[in-house]
Structures are given as structure tokens and as C-alpha cells.
Design a protein around this motif. Structure first.
Motif, short mmCIF file in Angstrom:
data_model
loop_
_atom_site.label_atom_id
_atom_site.label_comp_id
_atom_site.label_asym_id
_atom_site.label_seq_id
_atom_site.Cartn_x
_atom_site.Cartn_y
_atom_site.Cartn_z
N TRP A 112 8.87 -1.90 -0.09
CA TRP A 112 8.32 -1.61 -1.41
C TRP A 112 7.63 -0.24 -1.43
O TRP A 112 7.82 0.57 -2.35
N ALA A 113 6.84 0.01 -0.38
CA ALA A 113 6.13 1.28 -0.29
C ALA A 113 7.12 2.44 -0.21
O ALA A 113 6.97 3.45 -0.91
N TYR B 52 -9.49 14.72 -0.89
CA TYR B 52 -9.78 13.58 -1.77
C TYR B 52 -10.89 12.70 -1.20
O TYR B 52 -11.68 12.11 -1.92
N ARG B 53 -10.93 12.63 0.13
CA ARG B 53 -11.97 11.85 0.78
C ARG B 53 -13.35 12.46 0.47
O ARG B 53 -14.31 11.77 0.14
N TYR C 291 6.38 3.39 5.77
CA TYR C 291 5.39 3.80 4.79
C TYR C 291 5.55 5.29 4.55
O TYR C 291 5.69 6.07 5.51
N PRO C 292 5.52 5.71 3.29
CA PRO C 292 5.68 7.15 3.03
C PRO C 292 4.44 7.94 3.45
O PRO C 292 3.33 7.40 3.47
N PHE D 283 -0.57 14.35 -0.70
CA PHE D 283 -1.78 14.99 -1.23
C PHE D 283 -2.70 15.30 -0.04
O PHE D 283 -2.46 14.82 1.07
N GLU E 157 6.57 -5.27 2.40
CA GLU E 157 5.62 -4.29 1.87
C GLU E 157 6.06 -2.87 2.20
O GLU E 157 5.96 -1.96 1.38
N VAL F 60 -5.48 14.55 1.99
CA VAL F 60 -6.31 13.38 2.21
C VAL F 60 -7.78 13.75 2.40
O VAL F 60 -8.68 13.16 1.79
N ASN G 122 5.87 -11.68 -0.79
CA ASN G 122 4.99 -11.38 -1.91
C ASN G 122 5.82 -11.50 -3.19
O ASN G 122 6.80 -10.77 -3.36
N PRO G 123 5.44 -12.40 -4.09
CA PRO G 123 6.29 -12.63 -5.28
C PRO G 123 6.45 -11.38 -6.15
O PRO G 123 7.44 -11.25 -6.87
N SER G 124 5.50 -10.45 -6.05
CA SER G 124 5.60 -9.22 -6.87
C SER G 124 6.87 -8.44 -6.60
O SER G 124 7.40 -7.80 -7.49
#
Lengths: 304, 304
Positions: free
Chosen positions: A69-70, A297-298, A287-288, A292, A66, A294, A104-106
Motif C-alpha cells: 500500500w505504501a 520538517y522535524r 516503503y518509499p 522531503f 502495508e 526530514v 487490513n480491511p482498508s
């Protein structure tokens, strides 16, 4: 089939990584007979412990995947490519099912090379390989989907193509040498582009192949996995072993080959999982960071 | 959000299949507000039982998949296509991870539609869909890989494209009707070619989406999953719900849509697994019979 003085000393397991223990020294002649296909170098002592240890690795593997991917979603170009090779029945399909099944198959891109299409035949032998590469953040898997007996007229991974060509004397030795060099050059370019290649040779014994073929014949639910050409190809066992030995020697220049004793399925799955874990841990993807505001947006979200 | 008189009565579960319980009646107006997103129709009573039941299904699912694959290797053209739709954060990715993760990854073909390539744009909107279809014996999965906010300029599955076009009024109503008809015709041709399409709409509530977006903002390891446009798109919630209602009504002609309450992840995973199980059991794929003389090959093998 236990071999005295096996090249892979199982007592070494605790000293370094499994990769160090199983990697084939590049550039030196390889004698497959000196490696015990039934061995469990560096591994858990028995099947029950091995199965439990592999299942336990699942969570770590999926978590690292993960992160990879991230990171890929934020511009990190790194990815991992698992290449599986071995004689018929050496367990490539079982490895995908049990080891890749932990991810994770994705994020997995599995390619089982089949007969090349007309378009593929019109390009260099590496063209379709390039198109099947994992994208940044992905874990790619290269397998051949056909038994040796049907590869002669079709084609598999580049190494398999060379093996078949060598065993069946389809091309000259000079052409073979050119191909090894092309593959080594290609692997170098992959490394430069962030692709970590993990090449696993699943090493089974002649007796074990007989047992596995017999299982396919004795269970009607497995008849579809038996190919009429499997036994003819088995007669070429020594020539194939020699071809693999030469490929392992010549193509461990960039990414090394790992020689996985594969008579015991639980050890094979444990070892491939462990090798993937070691490589992913070395990549240590992160993890990046948010690009933005945060808090802003919260605040906006809570107003909805 | 428990809705009195929910359209999906959980007490019906024991009478028929889950498919009968969750399928959207085609051709009738759909009122998403009448479906409780937090419901567990036909499902296990609590999370622990649900997780255990899903894990238990894993073995059956993988076994049926192997039979489908084996049959495909002998000329059976049947295959299954899972289509996942839903609002942002409805859990499409989690469904792939936890449900498709139960299968052998070798036989799964997952497509997360991204921005179309130049080549794809030069063809009909169904062209790239056709290229991503599962091959005989495979299980295909269609997902969109981008949030709604980024789909407008790119494209997802055909239904998502229609949704975006409708919500943002990019095309006329007449064009929308033509698209629904094209999709229905396409699904008919898939059925004729042995493709069983299982379409799942993951139904979450407005409150649940806020909670999930908040989770992504409050955990730095999840920041990468948050998109700056998510909150603008959330403001269009009623328009999206209406667009989904119309798509569910118009495109349940051939393959029906299944409406999956998805506020509870464990129920969502259980329900999609159960639907796939019911469809695979209905297909009842069979291992092919040997097309060679088993006794003769057995004799030849034992002589080696």
C-alpha cells in the motif's frame, strides 16, 4: 476419500514453495479425481498446528500488505488479485472471512459478483471485471456471491460464466473456446499492468458437499445459506467437474490455477494464506523514501 | 492533559450505555477543551484489560454482523454506517484496521473519499455519498483518505468539506448554515431508509498530534504517512477545533456525534467497538426463517 497416488504428494512440501506443489500444469488434461480433496499437501500435520500457523502468518501478511500500500502511494502500480472458484459449499466465503480477515480491511477490495446491471449488460463480459480490479497497492478478491443454481440467469466471474454456459449448454463449443482465449489475453494484460493474479480452485469432494448442505439444513441459523436449487445443481456434479477440469487446463496459460484441497477448512485457510504470503514475498514491496527534507520538517514541528 | 471537571465523567460508565456517556448533546455549544483527550470514560482501567476486552468483543461483533447480513438477504433493509472524523493523526486509519478488522470483510463497505471525479463534481455534494452507502445488511465505513492539507482542493466527507471551507473561509457563513441543514436532512432520510449512522469524532490533543507526527518523521518506514502540508495545517489548530465544535453542535440533530477521547489508541479502539456493539445489539437482527420445506429438501439431499 484418500486417493492412492494423489497428484499432490504431501511429502514434497519441504522441498519447494507451496505454489509449486499446488499449481495446475497448464495445457495438460486435468483429472480432478486424481486429487485428494481431503489431503493436506505441504501443510501442517494437524488442525491445531494448522490454525496456529495461519494465525502466525497474519502479522507477516498485514505487514507486507502495508508495504504494498505504501509503495502504491508513491507510484508503484503493483497489486494482487485473489480469484476464488469452486463448487457450491467449497468455502469461498469462509476463505474471505478467515484469510482476508487477516489483512487490513482498508486495503482490500472485495467483489462478489451478482446479477449484472443494465449498464453492465450493455458492455463486454470483461467490462465489469475491469471496473472491480484492485487499484495499485490494493489486494483485490473476486468471488461469486450466488450459488450455481442462480448464476445461470445472472452471471459471476468470467470462469463461472463459462462453466455455467458449458454445463447447461447455453453456448456452442466454439464460443467457449473464444472465451477461454479472451480470458487468457485479459490475464496477460493484467500481468503487464502490475496485477499479480492468484487463482485458487477450492476442491471439495461430493461427500463433503452433502455434509455441508446437510449442516445448513440441520441448523436453523444456517437455513438462509441454503438455496432451493442447490440439490438440482448437485445432480450435475460430473458435468461441473468436467467443466472445471477443462477450465483449469485451458486457463493456466498466464497466471496458473492452484488446486487447493478444501475438505478440511483449516488446511484450505492455511494453504490460501501461504500462497498469498509467497506471492507477496516475491513482490517484496518497499516503503518509499521520503521526498522531503526530514530534518527541516522535524525542526519546524518541534517549534510548534 | 487530564482535565479537572471533564465533561465525560469516567465514573458514570457503569450506570448506562457508553453511547449515553459519549454522545454530544445536540444544539448546545461544544467546548472541546472541556473534554480530556487522554481520558478513558466508561472504559477498562488499563491498556492490557482494554486490549483483551476489545478482542473479546470481536466474536460478538462478527456474530451480530452475520445476523444483520442474513436478515438483509431476506429483505431486512437495515444497515449500519460508521463515520470517522478527526484531526490529522487522530487515528481514523488505525480504527478501521483494528475495529473494522474484527468483522467479516465480506460485509464491510469502506469508502475513503478522495478527490472527486469529473462525474462526481457534476452532481450535488451528496451524490457520491449516496453511492457509497452500505447496502442492506452491510456495515459501511466513511473515512477521508487525505490529510487536511490536501482536502482543500479535493473534498472529503460532507462534514470535512464544511470544516475546510470554514477554516479557509472558502464560502460564506450563510452557505455553511445551508450545508449543515442539508446534512441534517440527509441523515433524516437515511434513518427513514434503515441506515443507523454512528458518527465518531476522534478527539486528540495538540501535544498528541505533535508526538504522532514526530513518530512519522523519526521512523523511515513511516515517512510515506507524513505530508509536507501537515505542519502548516497544524498551525490552524484553533480554527479547526472551533470548526469541529460548531459542526458537532449543529449536526447532532438526527444521529448524534460521539466524542471519543483518542490520545490512547487502546481506549479509542475499545470505545468504537463498544459503540458499534451497542448499536448492533439495539438493532437485534434475526436469522430469517426458511421459506422452503426443510424436511423435504433433507430427504432429497440424503438420496444423493
Amino acid at each position: 476419500m484418500a486417493t492412492k497416488g494423489s497428484k499432490q504428494d504431501s511429502t514434497k512440501g519441504t522441498e519447494g514453495t507451496l505454489g509449486e506443489l499446488l499449481r495446475v500444469p497448464g495445457g495438460e488434461p486435468v483429472d480432478l479425481g486424481a486429487y485428494d480433496a481431503g489431503g493436506t499437501p505441504g501443510g501442517p500435520g494437524d488442525k491445531a498446528t494448522g490454525l496456529a500457523a495461519t494465525a502466525l502468518m497474519g502479522e507477516e501478511l498485514a505487514s507486507l500488505q502495508e508495504r504494498l500500500w505504501a509503495a502504491g502511494s508513491a507510484g508503484d502500480r503493483r497489486r494482487l488479485l485473489l480469484v476464488l472458484q469452486g463448487m457450491d459449499t467449497s468455502g469461498k466465503g469462509g476463505t474471505v472471512k478467515h484469510v482476508i480477515g487477516l489483512f487490513n480491511p482498508s486495503g482490500c477490495r472485495i467483489t462478489a459478483f451478482k446479477a449484472p446491471t443494465h449498464e453492465e449488460l450493455s458492455h463486454s463480459f470483461l467490462w465489469r471485471i475491469k471496473r472491480a480490479l484492485p487499484q495499485p497497492g490494493e489486494i483485490g478478491i473476486f468471488d461469486r456471491s450466488l450459488p450455481h443454481s442462480r448464476l445461470r440467469s445472472t452471471g459471476g466471474t468470467p470462469i463461472e460464466d463459462i462453466l455455467i454456459a458449458r454445463v447447461h449448454e447455453l453456448v456452442s463449443r466454439a464460443q467457449l473456446t473464444a472465451r477461454y482465449n479472451q480470458i487468457n489475453g485479459f490475464e496477460k494484460s493484467l500481468a503487464d499492468d502490475g496485477v499479480t493474479v492468484v487463482k485458487c480452485f477450492l476442491h471439495i469432494s461430493y461427500d463433503q458437499q452433502r455434509r455441508r448442505l446437510l449442516e445448513r439444513l440441520d441448523n436453523p441459523d444456517k437455513h438462509w445459506r441454503f438455496n432451493a436449487g442447490d440439490i438440482d445443481e448437485r445432480a450435475l456434479w460430473p458435468a461441473y467437474q468436467e467443466a472445471y477440469e477443462i477450465a483449469l487446463e485451458r486457463c493456466s496459460v498466464g497466471a496458473p490455477w492452484y488446486l487447493i484441497p478444501a475438505d478440511r477448512k483449516w488446511y484450505r485457510n492455511w494453504a490460501v494464506s501461504r500462497l498469498l504470503l509467497e506471492h507477496l514475498e516475491a513482490l517484496d514491496p518497499q516503503y518509499p523514501k521520503a521526498d522531503f527534507d526530514v530534518a527541516e520538517y522535524r525542526r519546524r514541528l518541534l517549534a510548534t
